[in-house]
Design a protein around this motif. Structure first.
Motif, mmCIF file in Angstrom:
data_model
loop_
_atom_site.group_PDB
_atom_site.id
_atom_site.type_symbol
_atom_site.label_atom_id
_atom_site.label_comp_id
_atom_site.label_asym_id
_atom_site.label_seq_id
_atom_site.Cartn_x
_atom_site.Cartn_y
_atom_site.Cartn_z
ATOM 1 N N PHE A 40 0.886 -1.164 0.000
ATOM 2 C CA PHE A 40 0.000 0.000 0.000
ATOM 3 C C PHE A 40 0.923 1.213 0.000
ATOM 4 C CE2 PHE A 40 -2.158 3.226 2.766
ATOM 5 C CZ PHE A 40 -3.026 3.681 1.787
ATOM 6 N N PRO A 41 0.867 2.025 -1.066
ATOM 7 C CA PRO A 41 1.899 3.064 -1.243
ATOM 8 C C PRO A 41 1.409 4.503 -1.128
ATOM 9 C CG PRO A 41 1.060 2.395 -3.379
ATOM 10 C CD PRO A 41 0.139 1.805 -2.322
ATOM 11 N N PRO A 42 0.951 4.946 0.050
ATOM 12 C CA PRO A 42 0.470 6.324 0.149
ATOM 13 C C PRO A 42 1.595 7.345 0.081
ATOM 14 C CG PRO A 42 0.605 5.370 2.320
ATOM 15 C CD PRO A 42 0.919 4.256 1.358
ATOM 16 N N GLU A 43 1.237 8.518 -0.413
ATOM 17 C CA GLU A 43 2.139 9.655 -0.302
ATOM 18 C C GLU A 43 1.875 10.265 1.066
ATOM 19 O OE1 GLU A 43 2.298 12.964 -3.337
ATOM 20 O OE2 GLU A 43 0.983 11.516 -4.321
ATOM 21 N N ARG A 49 -11.641 2.858 -8.460
ATOM 22 C CA ARG A 49 -11.605 3.695 -7.251
ATOM 23 C C ARG A 49 -12.919 3.606 -6.501
ATOM 24 N NH1 ARG A 49 -7.984 8.011 -7.171
ATOM 25 N NH2 ARG A 49 -9.436 9.260 -5.951
ATOM 26 N N HIS A 63 -9.055 5.428 0.576
ATOM 27 C CA HIS A 63 -7.844 4.674 0.899
ATOM 28 C C HIS A 63 -8.162 3.387 1.644
ATOM 29 C CE1 HIS A 63 -6.089 8.837 0.488
ATOM 30 N NE2 HIS A 63 -5.348 8.141 -0.345
ATOM 31 N N TYR A 73 -7.572 -1.623 -10.257
ATOM 32 C CA TYR A 73 -8.951 -1.797 -9.777
ATOM 33 C C TYR A 73 -9.633 -0.426 -9.714
ATOM 34 C CZ TYR A 73 -6.878 -0.186 -5.440
ATOM 35 O OH TYR A 73 -6.202 0.564 -4.507
ATOM 36 N N HIS A 124 -8.390 8.845 3.568
ATOM 37 C CA HIS A 124 -9.854 8.940 3.601
ATOM 38 C C HIS A 124 -10.458 7.590 3.246
ATOM 39 C CE1 HIS A 124 -9.629 9.074 -0.744
ATOM 40 N NE2 HIS A 124 -8.946 10.215 -0.718
ATOM 41 N N PHE A 128 -4.285 4.760 -13.265
ATOM 42 C CA PHE A 128 -2.890 4.407 -13.573
ATOM 43 C C PHE A 128 -2.786 3.433 -14.746
ATOM 44 C CE2 PHE A 128 -2.720 5.935 -9.252
ATOM 45 C CZ PHE A 128 -1.533 6.636 -9.199
ATOM 46 N N LYS A 145 -10.280 1.367 0.795
ATOM 47 C CA LYS A 145 -10.376 0.353 -0.255
ATOM 48 C C LYS A 145 -8.985 -0.108 -0.674
ATOM 49 C CE LYS A 145 -12.293 -0.825 -4.734
ATOM 50 N NZ LYS A 145 -13.206 -0.478 -5.833
ATOM 51 N N ALA A 146 -8.091 0.847 -0.900
ATOM 52 C CA ALA A 146 -6.731 0.495 -1.326
ATOM 53 C C ALA A 146 -6.049 -0.388 -0.274
ATOM 54 C CB ALA A 146 -5.920 1.766 -1.577
ATOM 55 N N GLU A 168 -11.047 14.260 -8.350
ATOM 56 C CA GLU A 168 -9.826 14.033 -7.580
ATOM 57 C C GLU A 168 -8.906 12.998 -8.211
ATOM 58 O OE1 GLU A 168 -12.916 14.120 -3.958
ATOM 59 O OE2 GLU A 168 -10.968 13.291 -3.542
ATOM 60 N N LYS A 170 -8.161 16.448 -0.574
ATOM 61 C CA LYS A 170 -7.327 17.019 0.492
ATOM 62 C C LYS A 170 -7.440 18.539 0.547
ATOM 63 C CE LYS A 170 -3.870 13.603 -0.147
ATOM 64 N NZ LYS A 170 -2.901 13.205 -1.103
ATOM 65 N N THR A 184 -5.069 2.002 -8.670
ATOM 66 C CA THR A 184 -6.388 2.406 -9.170
ATOM 67 C C THR A 184 -6.356 2.669 -10.682
ATOM 68 O OG1 THR A 184 -5.804 4.517 -8.123
ATOM 69 C CG2 THR A 184 -7.485 3.196 -7.062
HETATM 70 P P1 ATP Z 1 -6.229 11.824 -2.663
HETATM 71 O O1 ATP Z 1 -7.555 11.277 -3.063
HETATM 72 O O2 ATP Z 1 -6.232 12.328 -1.264
HETATM 73 O O3 ATP Z 1 -5.623 12.725 -3.666
HETATM 74 P P2 ATP Z 1 -4.012 10.179 -3.411
HETATM 75 O O4 ATP Z 1 -4.402 9.437 -4.619
HETATM 76 O O5 ATP Z 1 -3.126 11.337 -3.572
HETATM 77 O O6 ATP Z 1 -5.320 10.540 -2.588
HETATM 78 P P3 ATP Z 1 -2.058 8.425 -2.340
HETATM 79 O O7 ATP Z 1 -1.491 8.631 -1.015
HETATM 80 O O8 ATP Z 1 -1.234 8.722 -3.497
HETATM 81 O O9 ATP Z 1 -3.387 9.245 -2.341
HETATM 82 O O10 ATP Z 1 -2.739 7.015 -2.488
HETATM 83 C C1 ATP Z 1 -2.320 5.809 -1.928
HETATM 84 C C2 ATP Z 1 -3.042 4.704 -2.622
HETATM 85 O O11 ATP Z 1 -4.438 4.809 -2.378
HETATM 86 C C3 ATP Z 1 -2.865 4.742 -4.123
HETATM 87 O O12 ATP Z 1 -2.585 3.426 -4.572
HETATM 88 C C4 ATP Z 1 -4.187 5.235 -4.632
HETATM 89 O O13 ATP Z 1 -4.467 4.707 -5.892
HETATM 90 C C5 ATP Z 1 -5.142 4.707 -3.576
HETATM 91 N N1 ATP Z 1 -6.365 5.506 -3.538
HETATM 92 C C6 ATP Z 1 -6.469 6.845 -3.375
HETATM 93 N N2 ATP Z 1 -7.744 7.237 -3.454
HETATM 94 C C7 ATP Z 1 -8.486 6.116 -3.665
HETATM 95 C C8 ATP Z 1 -9.881 5.854 -3.851
HETATM 96 N N3 ATP Z 1 -10.780 6.838 -3.841
HETATM 97 N N4 ATP Z 1 -10.283 4.579 -4.060
HETATM 98 C C9 ATP Z 1 -9.384 3.582 -4.053
HETATM 99 N N5 ATP Z 1 -8.064 3.747 -3.894
HETATM 100 C C10 ATP Z 1 -7.603 5.009 -3.707
#
Ligand code: ATP
Ligand code: MG
Ligand code: MG
Length: 660
Positions: free
Chosen positions: A29-32, A294, A41, A292, A38, A261, A43-44, A335, A304, A258
């Motif tokens: 799971f690779p968040p920034e 979103r 995430h 998969y 939220h 990509f 789901k991710a 978003e 954000k 998601t």
């Molecule tokens: P934000 O919606 O806050 O901009 P982000 O995409 O910048 O979120 P990341 O920290 O980059 O957030 O995401 C971490 C992981 O969570 C990524 O693999 C991203 O695809 C996934 N993710 C983010 N938003 C969702 C969503 N709405 N549904 C499913 N997976 C998500």
């Protein structure tokens, strides 16, 4: 009884596994670390950790910390906590920044292989070269003069970038992908063999993909102090360069991300193939990316930037917020932002977004905050959902019940509430709680009257046990359950009428009432109780008064309603502050004098029912103390509660239409 079905072993997820059916599944799971997580995430997290778990593998938590400008310690901490709260333990916690040395080494290697060049074009020139005319229109593409630089020159320029020779925007390391591919290279002719035709079709599709128009690999950043690596680096790798390489370095087998990509998948493979990490056209060796849908939740705000406006307030008008950067525009488009600030190279930033103009106005408007913080229970960040008392298991179930497929899962906050309600129905104890009490005094009972009623915590599940509730001369009922004027449709208490009591033996009848001289409000009902009182047509909840039983427990109860009047707050006017005028004035309703029966202390201090996987025993996780208030709502203990003060949050109402 049938075996519960494992959602990861069917449908799309099973297909993904079968494409690469290895025994040592490894996901991440690779968040920034640039914001709070939220519900999307969730789901991710559920998909990545759950997939690995189901196939006997492991999942890493990777902080994708390659953009020093936006990262802060508090986000790292909160992300770790939320993964744990959802009941998952990362196999390893990794940081992309830990690989900066290797990443840079591979950037040199790619350059040595003639597959990267240092480019000094302005963002506008880069766009022109990529044939981007704006508004999603494309013209012919052409490589710039830097494209044909010699390897040695590229290497020394890359080192120059690293050593501080260039300021931000003056030099970018670009991957030498398909920008310069000419249509004649893939034009199919009569003489071509079927194999050659196939090759040309592949080349055409690659060269038509904007993600492969020589995307940036490294850039000089504006703020280059990094949270972990300090001032060591002036240049940082892009998502496109970093992600696939970090996947490979960590031994990731299935890189699940998601759908936005998906167009980047060829770029993911391109880089790994050029570095001999993957074999061309095969997923057998190295990591495999699959996408998969979103989770999009309507009825709230997940961006954000917008939550920040709600948390901190904002100034609109002649402000940077209204300068539409590509990133802002991307967030507006549901978003789907992949763009990083100043990263003009990003395909999603650069090609698919509307070009918006900066508007300059002289009037500014200061808009105050609309919520109390990132964990305000009216938000749908994970910290807010946790604080509201939503069980992590309910979130995971919600995500999986929607199904994991390639399609985006579009849903609404009230569907989530319905799902949480169903989940809580089976899992939490029941108690009597009075939100807005009126005192009821039984004139036919002696002062020390006490009936100890043995009440089950869950009438449908005897194994959850029982507790004793005092029925006494004075009890409290909810103001809603009383009317001064009787009415044929009103089945509860009113003068001369009787009503039943839940968990008590006999009904009660109202004889007279007393009003507060100041407010004119009824402050006491004089009633009688006993077998001679005629049966009522309904049964209401109540709380008895007995110091020996610690009853009632006083509490402040907070009821949350939608933050906005509009069903789709994303469609409000966020640019000039119009969203503020749509705020629901009743989004927070406080009952300062609520009362709970003494069973509450027992569930708070002993909590016999199983906690969720990631929750601590006792009250270490206050929000894990949950119950159903009979006839009122589901509640959880708020994090602001202390030994002296009980604060309750409404998790969800008992019925869809809200009620209390
Ligand atoms: P934000 O919606 O806050 O901009 P982000 O995409 O910048 O979120 P990341 O920290 O980059 O957030 O995401 C971490 C992981 O969570 C990524 O693999 C991203 O695809 C996934 N993710 C983010 N938003 C969702 C969503 N709405 N549904 C499913 N997976 C998500
Ligand atoms: Mg995003
Ligand atoms: Mg992101």
């Amino acid at each position: 009884t049938s075996e519960p079905v494992d959602p990861f072993k069917q449908g799309w997820l099973k297909g993904v596994y079968n494409e690469k059916a290895v025994t040592d599944v490894r996901t991440r799971f690779p968040p920034e670390p640039n914001g709070y997580l939220h519900i999307g995430h969730a789901k991710a997290i559920t998909v990545n950790f759950g997939f690995a778990k189901s196939y006997g593998g492991a999942c890493n938590l990777r902080f994708d910390d390659t953009n020093p400008t936006k990262e802060e310690e508090k986000y790292f901490t909160s992300i770790k906590e939320m993964v744990h709260w959802l009941g998952f333990e990362p196999h390893t916690i990794t940081y992309s920044s830990d690989e900066f040395d290797k990443l840079y080494e591979l950037a040199e290697e790619l350059t040595r292989r003639g597959k990267a060049y240092v480019c000094h074009c302005s963002p506008a020139d880069v766009k022109r070269g990529r044939g981007q005319l704006g508004g999603g229109e494309y013209g012919p593409r052409s490589a710039c003069s830097h494209w044909s630089r010699a390897v040695d020159e590229n290497l020394s320029e890359l080192r120059g970038m690293r050593d501080g020779k260039y300021k931000p925007g003056e030099a970018v390391l670009r991957m030498k992908q398909y920008l310069a591919t000419k249509p004649e290279e893939y034009e199919v002719s009569e003489e071509d063999s079927p194999a050659a035709k196939k090759e040309k079709e592949k080349l055409k599709s690659l060269s038509d993909n904007p993600a492969l128009w020589d995307a940036a690999a490294y850039r000089v950043t504006k703020n280059n102090h990094h949270h972990r690596t300090g001032d060591k680096w002036r240049i940082y790798p892009t998502y496109e360069f970093t992600h696939c390489i970090c996947d490979a370095l960590e031994g990731i087998t299935h890189s699940l991300c998601t759908v936005e990509f998906e167009t980047l998948r060829p770029a993911y493979n391109w880089l790994l193939e050029e570095l001999d990490i993957k074999n061309r056209g095969s997923d057998e060796k190295g990591p495999m990316q699959r996408e998969y849908g979103r989770l999009n939740v309507e009825g709230t705000i997940l961006s954000k930037r917008r939550i920040m406006m709600l948390v901190e307030g904002t100034t609109v008008g002649n402000e940077p917020e209204s300068n539409n950067t590509a990133e802002d525009a991307a967030e507006d488009l549901e978003e789907l932002s992949l763009a990083e600030e100043g990263d003009e190279e990003h395909p999603s930033a650069a090609h698919s977004l509307p070009q918006t103009q900066t508007t300059t106005t002289t009037n500014t408007r200061r808009i105050p905050p609309a919520v109390a913080g990132w964990d305000d229970p009216r938000l749908f960040t994970l910290v807010a959902l946790r604080r509201r008392g939503v069980p992590p298991g309910a979130l995971k179930k919600f995500v999986l019940d929607l199904g994991v497929t390639k399609a985006n899962a579009n849903t609404m906050t009230h569907s989530l509430d319905a799902s949480i309600r169903t989940y809580l129905e089976r899992t939490v104890p029941r108690l009597m709680l009075v939100l807005d009490p009126i005192k009821v005094v039984f004139q036919n009972l002696p002062d020390d009257y006490l009936e100890e009623r043995e009440v089950p915590f869950d009438p449908k599940d005897k194994t959850k046990g029982t507790h004793k509730v005092p029925f006494t001369k004075t009890i409290y009922i909810d103001r809603d359950d009383f009317r001064e004027e009787d009415d044929a449709d009103f089945f509860r208490l009113s003068p001369g009428q009787s009503v039943g009591l839940l968990n008590a033996e006999h009904p009660i009848r109202c004889i007279s009432l007393h009003k507060d001289a100041g407010t004119g409000k009824v402050d006491e009902i004089i009633a009688e109780y006993g077998k001679d009182v005629p049966a009522g047509r309904a049964r209401i909840h109540w709380v008895g008064e007995s110091a020996a039983h610690h009853s009632p427990v006083k509490a402040e109860a907070r009821i949350f309603n939608p933050l906005f009047k509009a069903a789709k707050p994303n469609e409000l006017d966020w640019k000039t502050g119009g969203y503020y005028d749509d705020l629901n004035p009743d989004s927070l309703v406080v009952f300062p004098n609520a009362m709970i029966e003494c069973g509450f202390e027992y569930i708070r201090d002993n909590a016999p029912w199983p906690k969720e996987e990631g929750e601590a025993k006792g009250t270490a996780d206050k929000s894990s103390v949950r119950f159903q208030g009979l006839r009122t709502a589901f509640f959880a203990l708020d994090s602001e509660s202390t030994g002296e003060k009980v604060v309750l949050n409404r998790i969800v109402s008992l019925k869809e239409d809200g009620g209390k």
